[in-house]
Write a protein that holds these residues in place. Structure first.
Motif, PDB file in Angstrom:
ATOM      1  N   GLY A 146     -24.976  -1.250  12.711  1.00  0.00           N
ATOM      2  CA  GLY A 146     -24.871  -1.061  11.259  1.00  0.00           C
ATOM      3  C   GLY A 146     -25.287   0.337  10.844  1.00  0.00           C
ATOM      4  N   LEU A 147     -26.363   0.825  11.450  1.00  0.00           N
ATOM      5  CA  LEU A 147     -26.868   2.142  11.058  1.00  0.00           C
ATOM      6  C   LEU A 147     -25.891   3.260  11.438  1.00  0.00           C
ATOM      7  N   MET A 148     -25.317   3.175  12.637  1.00  0.00           N
ATOM      8  CA  MET A 148     -24.352   4.208  13.059  1.00  0.00           C
ATOM      9  C   MET A 148     -23.098   4.165  12.186  1.00  0.00           C
ATOM     10  N   THR A 149     -22.666   2.964  11.829  1.00  0.00           N
ATOM     11  CA  THR A 149     -21.499   2.836  10.944  1.00  0.00           C
ATOM     12  C   THR A 149     -21.793   3.503   9.603  1.00  0.00           C
ATOM     13  N   ALA A 150     -22.991   3.243   9.070  1.00  0.00           N
ATOM     14  CA  ALA A 150     -23.370   3.831   7.777  1.00  0.00           C
ATOM     15  C   ALA A 150     -23.453   5.357   7.876  1.00  0.00           C
ATOM     16  N   LYS A 151     -23.963   5.851   8.996  1.00  0.00           N
ATOM     17  CA  LYS A 151     -24.049   7.313   9.170  1.00  0.00           C
ATOM     18  C   LYS A 151     -22.654   7.935   9.169  1.00  0.00           C
ATOM     19  N   ALA A 152     -21.717   7.272   9.851  1.00  0.00           N
ATOM     20  CA  ALA A 152     -20.351   7.800   9.907  1.00  0.00           C
ATOM     21  C   ALA A 152     -19.752   7.840   8.501  1.00  0.00           C
ATOM     22  N   ILE A 153     -19.967   6.765   7.734  1.00  0.00           N
ATOM     23  CA  ILE A 153     -19.425   6.718   6.362  1.00  0.00           C
ATOM     24  C   ILE A 153     -20.078   7.813   5.512  1.00  0.00           C
TER      25      ILE A 153
ATOM     26  N   PRO B  73     -24.997  10.130   0.256  1.00  0.00           N
ATOM     27  CA  PRO B  73     -26.303   9.952   0.890  1.00  0.00           C
ATOM     28  C   PRO B  73     -26.392   8.671   1.727  1.00  0.00           C
ATOM     29  N   LEU B  74     -27.198   8.740   2.774  1.00  0.00           N
ATOM     30  CA  LEU B  74     -27.514   7.588   3.625  1.00  0.00           C
ATOM     31  C   LEU B  74     -28.905   7.086   3.236  1.00  0.00           C
ATOM     32  N   ILE B  75     -29.042   5.760   3.119  1.00  0.00           N
ATOM     33  CA  ILE B  75     -30.371   5.199   2.843  1.00  0.00           C
ATOM     34  C   ILE B  75     -30.664   4.125   3.879  1.00  0.00           C
ATOM     35  N   GLY B  76     -31.692   4.343   4.679  1.00  0.00           N
ATOM     36  CA  GLY B  76     -32.107   3.365   5.691  1.00  0.00           C
ATOM     37  C   GLY B  76     -33.032   2.350   5.041  1.00  0.00           C
ATOM     38  N   ILE B  77     -32.742   1.063   5.268  1.00  0.00           N
ATOM     39  CA  ILE B  77     -33.518   0.012   4.600  1.00  0.00           C
ATOM     40  C   ILE B  77     -34.299  -0.810   5.625  1.00  0.00           C
ATOM     41  N   ASN B  78     -35.537  -1.090   5.284  1.00  0.00           N
ATOM     42  CA  ASN B  78     -36.312  -2.062   6.040  1.00  0.00           C
ATOM     43  C   ASN B  78     -35.758  -3.449   5.669  1.00  0.00           C
ATOM     44  N   HIS B  79     -35.313  -4.189   6.663  1.00  0.00           N
ATOM     45  CA  HIS B  79     -34.690  -5.495   6.425  1.00  0.00           C
ATOM     46  C   HIS B  79     -35.590  -6.409   5.572  1.00  0.00           C
ATOM     47  N   LEU B  80     -36.888  -6.357   5.843  1.00  0.00           N
ATOM     48  CA  LEU B  80     -37.831  -7.203   5.091  1.00  0.00           C
ATOM     49  C   LEU B  80     -37.894  -6.774   3.631  1.00  0.00           C
ATOM     50  N   GLU B  81     -37.744  -5.464   3.404  1.00  0.00           N
ATOM     51  CA  GLU B  81     -37.715  -4.953   2.034  1.00  0.00           C
ATOM     52  C   GLU B  81     -36.464  -5.463   1.310  1.00  0.00           C
ATOM     53  N   GLY B  82     -35.369  -5.584   2.051  1.00  0.00           N
ATOM     54  CA  GLY B  82     -34.146  -6.166   1.474  1.00  0.00           C
ATOM     55  C   GLY B  82     -34.428  -7.572   0.955  1.00  0.00           C
TER      56      GLY B  82
ATOM     57  N   LEU C  30     -29.228  12.185   8.440  1.00  0.00           N
ATOM     58  CA  LEU C  30     -28.397  11.509   9.434  1.00  0.00           C
ATOM     59  C   LEU C  30     -29.129  11.376  10.773  1.00  0.00           C
ATOM     60  N   ALA C  31     -30.316  11.974  10.863  1.00  0.00           N
ATOM     61  CA  ALA C  31     -31.099  11.847  12.096  1.00  0.00           C
ATOM     62  C   ALA C  31     -31.985  10.597  12.086  1.00  0.00           C
ATOM     63  N   LEU C  32     -31.920   9.820  11.010  1.00  0.00           N
ATOM     64  CA  LEU C  32     -32.776   8.624  10.890  1.00  0.00           C
ATOM     65  C   LEU C  32     -32.659   7.731  12.133  1.00  0.00           C
ATOM     66  N   ALA C  33     -33.809   7.319  12.677  1.00  0.00           N
ATOM     67  CA  ALA C  33     -33.806   6.484  13.879  1.00  0.00           C
ATOM     68  C   ALA C  33     -33.888   4.999  13.512  1.00  0.00           C
ATOM     69  N   ALA C  34     -33.241   4.165  14.319  1.00  0.00           N
ATOM     70  CA  ALA C  34     -33.359   2.709  14.158  1.00  0.00           C
ATOM     71  C   ALA C  34     -34.707   2.273  14.719  1.00  0.00           C
ATOM     72  N   ARG C  35     -35.292   1.243  14.127  1.00  0.00           N
ATOM     73  CA  ARG C  35     -36.610   0.769  14.575  1.00  0.00           C
ATOM     74  C   ARG C  35     -36.594  -0.728  14.857  1.00  0.00           C
ATOM     75  N   ALA C  36     -37.022  -1.102  16.070  1.00  0.00           N
ATOM     76  CA  ALA C  36     -37.114  -2.525  16.404  1.00  0.00           C
ATOM     77  C   ALA C  36     -38.271  -3.163  15.638  1.00  0.00           C
ATOM     78  N   ARG C  37     -39.360  -2.415  15.477  1.00  0.00           N
ATOM     79  CA  ARG C  37     -40.516  -2.896  14.708  1.00  0.00           C
ATOM     80  C   ARG C  37     -40.720  -1.987  13.521  1.00  0.00           C
ATOM     81  N   TRP C  38     -41.049  -2.577  12.398  1.00  0.00           N
ATOM     82  CA  TRP C  38     -41.225  -1.773  11.192  1.00  0.00           C
ATOM     83  C   TRP C  38     -41.958  -2.630  10.160  1.00  0.00           C
ATOM     84  N   PRO C  39     -43.290  -2.665  10.215  1.00  0.00           N
ATOM     85  CA  PRO C  39     -44.027  -3.511   9.275  1.00  0.00           C
ATOM     86  C   PRO C  39     -43.887  -2.998   7.849  1.00  0.00           C
ATOM     87  N   LEU C  40     -43.802  -3.915   6.886  1.00  0.00           N
ATOM     88  CA  LEU C  40     -43.718  -3.518   5.483  1.00  0.00           C
ATOM     89  C   LEU C  40     -45.038  -2.960   4.988  1.00  0.00           C
ATOM     90  N   ASP C  41     -46.118  -3.496   5.540  1.00  0.00           N
ATOM     91  CA  ASP C  41     -47.443  -3.045   5.131  1.00  0.00           C
ATOM     92  C   ASP C  41     -48.130  -2.439   6.346  1.00  0.00           C
TER      93      ASP C  41
END
Ligand code: KG4
Ligand code: ZN
Length: 351
Positions: free
Chosen positions: A91-98, A105-114, A327-338
């Protein structure tokens, strides 16, 4: 403002176009349930491959249903974590291409924040509010103080509650995904038939635990053996559901007390995640919130389970505050909201 949101962190491939004034122009979700069903749980590599196959088509469908062209988008948002990393990358690479091609602009979202901000899309809930997030991957109680500002009151120290439903369904051979199957079977059963533990009940704080309950179900199932009738299975499903939800309610009650005490200007408990579809949980939450004199908001099931609209909306909230990513934003397997919360003992990516 019009934002395209992409979601691919677990077993739903999803794309949606949402406007700043809360109109969902399109919301396409493709569940991979059938691909994972033979395994009784989500297989990460199968999930990632399915996201690769489906994502482009779903994005095209979401854009055409929304009747919008790429240059007319204000931004593109995508889940950048936490989750199964192979899927998140798709999903992130697709969004970067778009973002690169449409020059937006690209906005990376924390899934839990969604999940956390969905109630603002559906019910215009004002900050602060208390959030019970219950899904296959997460069990958390959080105070949503502002966009990007979360205080975790509790999390699971082992399994997520949806995972416990899924594993119980597997042990009782009720099918996958387990939550709806357990709930259906439980309707025919007697929840007082078997005495199962209520993990963490009566303890201080708001952490959850579900692995002991799961083990107790397995031991009971083995004890009943091959003679088990469908009534026995329903009784077990009902007893499990009652125990799991009793435990959830006990923890949530503690969180409501903390929230009311420390956030006098907050007045709502929001529930999100796939388990929020459970009718027994909903009726227990209704009782609790009435007793504690606080409002309850439950977004509709399609927006409680994983979807692209919640990612697009979180993108809108962040972009309004001037936030976007390179566009250099990295994907994260772990990403706590707090990030300040104490790690739960034995915490995995779910915490
Ligand atoms: O939010 P979701 O679609 O995906 C993530 O895990 O992020 O949640 C799916 C989870 C599964 O574990 C499923 O068994 C559970 O939600 N679930 C339910 C019910 N419907 C879905 N659990 C209990 N009762 C239900 N009716
Ligand atoms: Zn989720």
């Amino acid at each position: 403002m019009v934002v395209l949101g992409l979601e691919s962190s677990c077993d739903e491939t999803a794309a949606s176009v949402v406007t700043e004034d809360r109109v969902i122009l399109s919301n396409v979700v493709l569940s991979q349930t059938e691909a994972h069903a033979p395994f009784g749980g989500v297989v990460p590599e199968i999930a990632a491959r399915a996201h690769i196959v489906q994502m482009d088509r779903l994005v095209a469908q979401a854009m055409s249903e929304a009747k919008i062209d790429y240059p007319d988008l204000s931004a593109v948002a995508a889940t950048a974590g936490p989750g199964l990393i192979g899927g998140v990358l798709v999903g992130l690479m697709t969004a970067k291409a778009i973002a690169a091609v449409a020059d937006i602009p690209l906005i990376g979202i924390n899934h839990l924040e969604g999940h956390a901000l969905t109630a603002r899309l559906t019910d215009k809930i004002a900050f602060p509010y208390l959030l019970l997030l219950v899904s296959g991957g997460h069990s958390q109680l959080l105070v949503v103080e502002a966009v990007g500002k979360y205080r975790r009151l509790g999390t699971t120290i082992d399994d997520a509650v949806g995972e416990a439903f899924d594993k119980t369904a597997k042990m009782l051979e009720l099918g996958f995904p387990g939550g709806p199957a357990v709930e259906r079977s439980a309707l025919q059963g007697d929840p007082r038939k078997y005495a199962l533990p209520r993990p963490m009940k009566g303890r201080e704080g708001c952490n959850f635990s579900f692995s002991g309950l799961k083990t107790a179900v397995r031991q009971l199932r083995e004890k009943i053996g091959i003679e088990a009738t469908s009534q026995d299975i329903s009784n077990l499903a009902a007893s499990f559901q009652q125990a799991a939800i009793d435990s959830l309610m006990d923890r949530t009650q503690n969180a409501v007390d903390i929230f009311k005490d420390e956030y006098p200007n907050g007045d709502t408990l929001v529930v999100a995640g796939g388990v929020a579809a459970n009718q027994y949980l909903k009726s227990e939450l209704t009782n609790l919130t009435q007793m504690r004199n606080i409002k309850l908001a439950v977004p509709p099931p399609v927006l409680c389970t994983d979807n692209g609209a919640m990612i697009a909306w979180a993108g809108i909230e962040k972009y309004k505050l001037g936030q976007s990513d390179s566009l250099a934003l990295a994907a994260r397997a772990r990403w706590p909201l707090d990030p300040d919360a104490e790690p739960a003992p034995y915490a995995g990516y779910k915490a």
